[in-house]
Scaffold this motif. Sequence first.
Motif, PDB file in Angstrom:
ATOM      1  N   THR A 119     -10.604 -71.060   1.304  1.00  0.00           N
ATOM      2  CA  THR A 119     -10.519 -69.599   1.391  1.00  0.00           C
ATOM      3  C   THR A 119     -11.408 -68.947   0.337  1.00  0.00           C
ATOM      4  O   THR A 119     -12.150 -67.999   0.630  1.00  0.00           O
ATOM      5  CB  THR A 119      -9.059 -69.137   1.246  1.00  0.00           C
ATOM      6  OG1 THR A 119      -8.299 -69.693   2.324  1.00  0.00           O
ATOM      7  CG2 THR A 119      -8.950 -67.627   1.284  1.00  0.00           C
ATOM      8  N   PRO A 165      -3.027 -61.302   5.389  1.00  0.00           N
ATOM      9  CA  PRO A 165      -4.084 -60.317   5.172  1.00  0.00           C
ATOM     10  C   PRO A 165      -3.594 -59.165   4.296  1.00  0.00           C
ATOM     11  O   PRO A 165      -2.444 -58.751   4.388  1.00  0.00           O
ATOM     12  CB  PRO A 165      -4.419 -59.815   6.575  1.00  0.00           C
ATOM     13  CG  PRO A 165      -3.932 -60.879   7.489  1.00  0.00           C
ATOM     14  CD  PRO A 165      -2.738 -61.487   6.810  1.00  0.00           C
ATOM     15  N   ARG A 166      -4.478 -58.669   3.460  1.00  0.00           N
ATOM     16  CA  ARG A 166      -4.136 -57.553   2.556  1.00  0.00           C
ATOM     17  C   ARG A 166      -3.714 -56.306   3.327  1.00  0.00           C
ATOM     18  O   ARG A 166      -2.942 -55.506   2.830  1.00  0.00           O
ATOM     19  CB  ARG A 166      -5.315 -57.225   1.655  1.00  0.00           C
ATOM     20  CG  ARG A 166      -5.550 -58.290   0.619  1.00  0.00           C
ATOM     21  CD  ARG A 166      -6.556 -57.813  -0.418  1.00  0.00           C
ATOM     22  NE  ARG A 166      -6.798 -58.829  -1.403  1.00  0.00           N
ATOM     23  CZ  ARG A 166      -6.043 -59.050  -2.468  1.00  0.00           C
ATOM     24  NH1 ARG A 166      -4.990 -58.319  -2.673  1.00  0.00           N
ATOM     25  NH2 ARG A 166      -6.357 -60.001  -3.326  1.00  0.00           N
ATOM     26  N   ASP A 167      -4.231 -56.154   4.560  1.00  0.00           N
ATOM     27  CA  ASP A 167      -3.888 -54.950   5.325  1.00  0.00           C
ATOM     28  C   ASP A 167      -2.545 -55.076   6.041  1.00  0.00           C
ATOM     29  O   ASP A 167      -2.118 -54.173   6.737  1.00  0.00           O
ATOM     30  CB  ASP A 167      -4.995 -54.611   6.328  1.00  0.00           C
ATOM     31  CG  ASP A 167      -5.205 -55.694   7.375  1.00  0.00           C
ATOM     32  OD1 ASP A 167      -4.414 -56.660   7.451  1.00  0.00           O
ATOM     33  OD2 ASP A 167      -6.187 -55.576   8.130  1.00  0.00           O
ATOM     34  N   GLU A 189      -7.690 -63.276  -0.645  1.00  0.00           N
ATOM     35  CA  GLU A 189      -6.290 -63.151  -0.236  1.00  0.00           C
ATOM     36  C   GLU A 189      -5.544 -64.349  -0.810  1.00  0.00           C
ATOM     37  O   GLU A 189      -5.965 -65.485  -0.609  1.00  0.00           O
ATOM     38  CB  GLU A 189      -6.175 -63.128   1.284  1.00  0.00           C
ATOM     39  CG  GLU A 189      -6.855 -61.930   1.910  1.00  0.00           C
ATOM     40  CD  GLU A 189      -6.933 -61.984   3.419  1.00  0.00           C
ATOM     41  OE1 GLU A 189      -7.167 -60.922   4.017  1.00  0.00           O
ATOM     42  OE2 GLU A 189      -6.778 -63.072   4.008  1.00  0.00           O
ATOM     43  N   THR A 218      -3.002 -67.418   4.911  1.00  0.00           N
ATOM     44  CA  THR A 218      -2.999 -66.283   3.999  1.00  0.00           C
ATOM     45  C   THR A 218      -2.466 -65.066   4.740  1.00  0.00           C
ATOM     46  O   THR A 218      -2.719 -64.901   5.929  1.00  0.00           O
ATOM     47  CB  THR A 218      -4.416 -65.948   3.470  1.00  0.00           C
ATOM     48  OG1 THR A 218      -5.277 -65.682   4.567  1.00  0.00           O
ATOM     49  CG2 THR A 218      -4.987 -67.065   2.625  1.00  0.00           C
TER      50      THR A 218
END
Length: 121
Positions: A14, A88-90, A70, A86
Amino acid sequence: MPEYEKAMRPEDITRLFVERSNAGDAAGVAALYEEDAVMAHPPGELTVGREAIRALWEKVLAHAPRFAPEPPLPTLVSGDIALTSTPPRDGAGARAQVVRRQSDGSWLRLLDQPEFTPPTR
């Protein structure tokens, strides 16, 4: 092909993906995949093989997107196969990859599902 840093732990992939993508290095991104890897992208389609994955990332990276790191979820390892993921940040779903240990001890992606959407109820 240039010599790239190898992922010596499944979680390294990643970080390397973010570094290479942000550098606009489609060949470097593709080097994170096995020769016959399968990527579920673009949405609803499959991209099969390292060369096809490289071509896909050339198109994506031509628009100079920026990727933020992430934090990985715990990796599940069974012998030479691992499942990495992971959030996602959103907050939109999840990402998951199956990676395989190579003969030199490094890891490469075998299956990549870069976008899961939450199920609707």
